[in-house]
Design an enzyme around this catalytic site. Sequence first.
Site, PDB file in Angstrom:
ATOM      1  N   ASP A 170       0.758  -1.255   0.000  1.00  0.00           N
ATOM      2  CA  ASP A 170       0.000   0.000   0.000  1.00  0.00           C
ATOM      3  C   ASP A 170       0.791   1.309   0.000  1.00  0.00           C
ATOM      4  OD1 ASP A 170      -1.789  -2.014   0.347  1.00  0.00           O
ATOM      5  OD2 ASP A 170      -2.803  -1.135   2.068  1.00  0.00           O
ATOM      6  N   GLU A 402       1.044  -8.700  11.734  1.00  0.00           N
ATOM      7  CA  GLU A 402       0.859  -8.389  10.309  1.00  0.00           C
ATOM      8  C   GLU A 402       2.215  -8.138   9.630  1.00  0.00           C
ATOM      9  OE1 GLU A 402      -1.543  -4.904   9.865  1.00  0.00           O
ATOM     10  OE2 GLU A 402      -1.792  -5.141   7.694  1.00  0.00           O
TER      11      GLU A 402
HETATM   12  C1  GLC Z   1      -3.234  -4.155   3.904  1.00  0.00           C
HETATM   13  C2  GLC Z   1      -2.114  -4.754   3.080  1.00  0.00           C
HETATM   14  C3  GLC Z   1      -2.702  -5.594   1.956  1.00  0.00           C
HETATM   15  C4  GLC Z   1      -3.625  -6.639   2.559  1.00  0.00           C
HETATM   16  C5  GLC Z   1      -4.693  -5.978   3.446  1.00  0.00           C
HETATM   17  C6  GLC Z   1      -5.518  -6.979   4.224  1.00  0.00           C
HETATM   18  O1  GLC Z   1      -3.999  -3.279   3.150  1.00  0.00           O
HETATM   19  O2  GLC Z   1      -1.294  -3.763   2.566  1.00  0.00           O
HETATM   20  O3  GLC Z   1      -1.693  -6.202   1.213  1.00  0.00           O
HETATM   21  O4  GLC Z   1      -4.237  -7.383   1.581  1.00  0.00           O
HETATM   22  O5  GLC Z   1      -4.054  -5.151   4.396  1.00  0.00           O
HETATM   23  O6  GLC Z   1      -4.694  -7.801   4.969  1.00  0.00           O
END
Ligand code: GLC
Length: 436
Positions: A170, A402
């Site tokens: 992102d 995460e």
């Molecule tokens: C964040 C991450 C993305 C992922 C999402 C849900 O937006 O950057 O890659 O899919 O979270 O986990």
Amino acid sequence: MKKDLINKAKIVLDGNFQEKGYSIPCKGLYPFQWKWDSGFIAIGFAHYDMDKAKQEVETLLKAQWQNGFIPHIVFHVESDTYFPGPDYHRSDLSPLSNKEYPSTGMTQPPVIGFTLEKIYNIASDKDDALKFVKKNIDKVYFNHQYFYENRDPQNEGLVFIYHNWESGTDNSPLWDDIWKTMNPPEYVFKRRDTDLVDPEQRPSKREYDHYLHIIEIAKEHNYSDEKIAELSPFLVQDPLFNTMLIKSNSSLIALYKLIGGNEDKIKQLEKWQEKSIKSFNSKLYDTELGAYIHYDLRNEKPIRFVSSSSFSPLYAGIPSKEQAKTLVNTMMSKFGDENMYLCASFDPTHERFNPKKYWRGPVWINLNWILYYGLKEYGFNEIAKRVKNDSIELIEKAGFYEYFDARKQIYKTENGGYGGNNFSWSAALLLDLINN
Ligand code: GLC
């Protein structure tokens, strides 16, 4: 010890699985179904609960649009812990959207092709797994066709993404120079993520203005791909995204061969494949950096930075043996310091590196997983092992977070696990790594 970790991973996954047949990435922060998360999660489930693995994939595919598009988030439920939600994204604006499943109008890396193949390979009941593959494979093929027909305006075999959220990475520093070409309004909105996670570890308000602005433009044109290609200020050929597509192409070819028949589809996939790999190596390989890079299609210029995405093409057999050696040298010289866990998400020797901020530096388990298999494929077994062991050690030390601080030092005094906790793909891919 390992057994304990395996049990904990299963508890995380089972806890995030929802009644409607999909998993949330984690509680609070991500309360819906995300596309590439679902692929990784299904691979984890395949190791101990095939039924959930299948449901995960099938629930996602149900949300496919009439043109083959698969959205990045499917809003199966209402939630007030996430912004921007369904009322903002308004997938209903597109004449082609799936009216039964509200979603975003953007996508994420195409992982479902290789997810199907992984599920098949892990399954002990091959007949049953092949039945499952047969039932779903055409939808994935249709999705690839969508990409090549709608996301490749110059007919190069390289598809574009029109939003940083489509990349999956992102807020990477890769996008910083694109933001400089834009001047979006200061939108007024209430974010939820920064109530749940330390804002130090999340994108800034101004970055969010840019993210929203691209969506505003896409919505104005009812998510028409043609208009997006013409007008989106963000239009990028991403080596990670295209690697996922190419790897998934290979998986579809292998699976169609297993099924038998389908000669036309196999031929078409092979055609796409040949063209994609050729363009990939001529356009996205930077000899000077010794790495694959992104290309800014809107401003017609290469984005010359090294990130963990730069090494992902190993996973799809894209580089030659020579190139692979160079890639690994680049990786080890920039990311491989003994005091660092492999593999930071952005070049640790670069001034834009930030060890705590999301995709600006921390280690992500899904990228490590991709690198692990890629390195093994090319025979870099020692480094592959280090990537695997580092991933396991990070989770053992910090928990199923995460993302993780790559600096080993940090763990002596604090928890270097950041973002959401009990995060599904960290658990799922740990199971796969341990079982490999
Ligand atoms: C964040 C991450 C993305 C992922 C999402 C849900 O937006 O950057 O890659 O899919 O979270 O986990």
